[in-house]
Design an enzyme around this catalytic site. Structure first.
Site, PDB file in Angstrom:
ATOM      1  N   LEU A 204      47.085  41.419  22.884  1.00  0.00           N
ATOM      2  CA  LEU A 204      47.096  40.333  21.907  1.00  0.00           C
ATOM      3  C   LEU A 204      45.818  40.379  21.046  1.00  0.00           C
ATOM      4  O   LEU A 204      45.882  40.410  19.823  1.00  0.00           O
ATOM      5  CB  LEU A 204      47.186  38.976  22.638  1.00  0.00           C
ATOM      6  CG  LEU A 204      47.114  37.731  21.756  1.00  0.00           C
ATOM      7  CD1 LEU A 204      48.386  37.589  20.916  1.00  0.00           C
ATOM      8  CD2 LEU A 204      46.928  36.468  22.624  1.00  0.00           C
TER       9      LEU A 204
ATOM     10  N   GLU B 262      42.494  41.300  19.007  1.00  0.00           N
ATOM     11  CA  GLU B 262      42.158  42.390  18.078  1.00  0.00           C
ATOM     12  C   GLU B 262      40.665  42.319  17.744  1.00  0.00           C
ATOM     13  O   GLU B 262      40.017  41.304  18.027  1.00  0.00           O
ATOM     14  CB  GLU B 262      42.988  42.241  16.800  1.00  0.00           C
ATOM     15  CG  GLU B 262      44.484  42.269  17.093  1.00  0.00           C
ATOM     16  CD  GLU B 262      45.333  42.453  15.849  1.00  0.00           C
ATOM     17  OE1 GLU B 262      44.785  42.367  14.725  1.00  0.00           O
ATOM     18  OE2 GLU B 262      46.537  42.686  16.023  1.00  0.00           O
TER      19      GLU B 262
ATOM     20  N   GLY C 238      17.327  35.104  46.102  1.00  0.00           N
ATOM     21  CA  GLY C 238      16.021  35.454  45.533  1.00  0.00           C
ATOM     22  C   GLY C 238      16.014  36.854  44.935  1.00  0.00           C
ATOM     23  O   GLY C 238      17.001  37.284  44.320  1.00  0.00           O
ATOM     24  N   GLY C 239      14.930  37.582  45.156  1.00  0.00           N
ATOM     25  CA  GLY C 239      14.773  38.927  44.583  1.00  0.00           C
ATOM     26  C   GLY C 239      15.875  39.866  45.030  1.00  0.00           C
ATOM     27  O   GLY C 239      16.353  40.707  44.246  1.00  0.00           O
TER      28      GLY C 239
ATOM     29  N   GLU D 269      41.540  35.083  28.353  1.00  0.00           N
ATOM     30  CA  GLU D 269      42.727  34.200  28.366  1.00  0.00           C
ATOM     31  C   GLU D 269      42.385  32.785  27.878  1.00  0.00           C
ATOM     32  O   GLU D 269      42.861  31.789  28.413  1.00  0.00           O
ATOM     33  CB  GLU D 269      43.370  34.178  29.763  1.00  0.00           C
ATOM     34  CG  GLU D 269      43.902  35.564  30.126  1.00  0.00           C
ATOM     35  CD  GLU D 269      44.908  35.569  31.253  1.00  0.00           C
ATOM     36  OE1 GLU D 269      45.669  34.610  31.383  1.00  0.00           O
ATOM     37  OE2 GLU D 269      44.928  36.572  31.975  1.00  0.00           O
TER      38      GLU D 269
END
Ligand SMILES: Cc1cc2nc3c(=O)[nH]c(=O)nc-3n(C[C@H](O)[C@H](O)[C@H](O)COP(=O)(O)OP(=O)(O)OC[C@H]3O[C@@H](n4cnc5c(N)ncnc54)[C@H](O)[C@@H]3O)c2cc1C
Length: 386
Positions: A125, A127, A344-345, A368
């Site tokens: 759908l 484009e 965390g990290g 969607e």
């Protein structure tokens, strides 16, 4: 509304949960890193009935409802949202459109192999120049004798480079403004060779959903037999809206899977990780994040189940599907961000899954129908209702 799952649905939930844990969890980080379409995994979904869940058994599907589909989507997305997104393209977009618009002969030809998982499907759908305003599409189809001739391009199409069948939307009317839209079943190969004029390019530089195939499709004088038209000429956009409404419930379920993963991984880590002499799970700041995540996951699931159950009863769910998709996708995004925070990290590295959840979740606020578009749909209903 009774939200308790039936015995059959609990068995389906268990089956899909075990499949996800065994087949999807182990390689999810590597698949994400390699940006590879997991063809071997996709092939395993067919025999389980997961590639044509909503299609009646006489057309090769599992003959299940939207609630069953939502239950499975959550379990698959819990470990690999990319695989769930591929499933969504197959089940609710490509097959969804075919089941809404195809005639008997077309169902036998296109639906049966897709629903069995023997073929892959896509739905085009969007484009390059039209997304939310999908009706402004430039792709056009004209009749030339007994053939349709398609010209134009499609953007961000899930399973676009791997699809055997792609439902393509194109303008068929005359004039300069928005023109009537029609849908076409495009077989991407003919006699083993790529369809002439039809080409695809894989989009690799994505934030997330790395193990889902996303493609740009170009069509230059693609010639299709007249009988590839799906539904009534010029009335394809009404079918598009139906497909999107149903698809949103599945995307909501996919979002719950990600959010649940973020919550479960966060709890596990928070109980193991010690700082200041105790597990971080004992800090109220962490507990509140977990409490909010759990509450939102449950609320999102109730919205998705509500929309799914209503749909299964044959009720109109435009507003409910939009609410479910909006809330669940924003829940997944927040859960992903908070999970990274809790880890965390380490959460910032691909040693753990949570950074992937966060990246994958973002797509759900876009695809969607963006969050803004969902709010527009919901508000329109409110304005009409009151
Ligand atoms: C990984 C991926 C997979 C996808 N798979 C498919 C697929 O299989 N098939 C397919 O057809 N498409 C697919 N899409 C496309 C997707 O549906 C579109 O990206 C989406 O609809 C948004 O369109 P757009 O990207 O053009 O954004 P735009 O429409 O340009 O929107 C840009 C911004 O403007 C906002 N906006 C637009 N209009 C309004 C308005 N009226 N009011 C307020 N805000 C507005 C949007 O909410 C957004 O924040 C996919 C996209 C991605 C990234």
């Amino acid at each position: 509304m009774d939200f308790e799952l039936t015995e059959d649905l609990r068995i389906l939930q268990q089956t899909s949960r075990e499949f996800a844990l065994k087949e999807l969890a182990p390689g999810a980080i590597e698949r994400d890193a390699k940006c590879e379409f997991p063809i071997e995994i996709m092939k395993k979904l067919g025999p389980l009935g997961f590639m044509g869940m909503l299609v009646p058994e006489k057309y090769g599907g599992a003959g299940l409802g939207v609630l069953a589909y939502s239950v499975v989507m959550e379990e698959i997305a819990r470990w690999d949202a990319s695989v769930a997104l591929n499933m969504a393209a197959q089940n609710s977009l490509c097959l969804g459109h075919l089941m809404v618009a195809a005639n008997e002969e077309q169902k036998q030809k296109y639906v049966v192999p897709l629903a069995r998982g023997e073929k892959l499907g896509a739905w085009g759908l969007t484009e390059p120049g039209s997304g939310s305003d999908a009706a402004a599409m430039r792709t056009a189809a004209r009749l030339d004798g007994d053939e349709w001739v398609l010209n134009g391009s499609k953007m961000f199409i899930t399973q676009g480079t791997v699809a055997d069948t792609c439902v393509i939307m194109a303008a068929t009317g005359k004039g300069n403004g928005k023109r009537p839209i029609s849908a076409f079943a495009v077989e991407t190969h003919r006699d083993g060779k790529p369809l002439q004029g039809y080409s695809t390019r894989k989009i690799l530089n994505k934030l997330g959903m790395h193990a889902s195939d996303t493609a740009e499709i170009s069509m230059e004088d693609v010639r299709l037999p007249r009988e590839c038209l799906l539904g009534t000429e010029g009335e394809g956009f009404a079918d598009v809206l139906k497909v999107l409404t149903n698809g949103r419930i599945g995307i909501g379920a996919l979002a719950i899977g990600i959010a649940r993963g973020a919550l479960e991984d966060s709890i596990k880590y928070a109980k193991e990780r010690e700082q200041f002499g105790k597990p971080i799970a004992q800090f109220q700041a962490i507990q509140w994040l977990l409490a909010d995540m759990a509450t939102q996951v449950d609320a999102a699931r109730l919205l998705v189940y509500q929309a799914a159950m209503m749909k299964d009863k044959g009720q109109t769910v435009t507003r409910e599907a939009a609410e479910a998709k909006l809330y669940a996708s924003e829940t997944a995004m927040r859960a992903g961000v908070n999970a990274v925070q809790i880890l965390g990290g380490y959460g910032y590295t691909s040693e753990f899954h949570v950074e992937r959840y966060m990246r994958d979740a973002k797509l759900l606020e876009i695809g969607e129908g963006t969050s803004q578009i969902q709010r527009i749909v919901i508000a329109k209903h409110l304005m009409r209702q009151f």
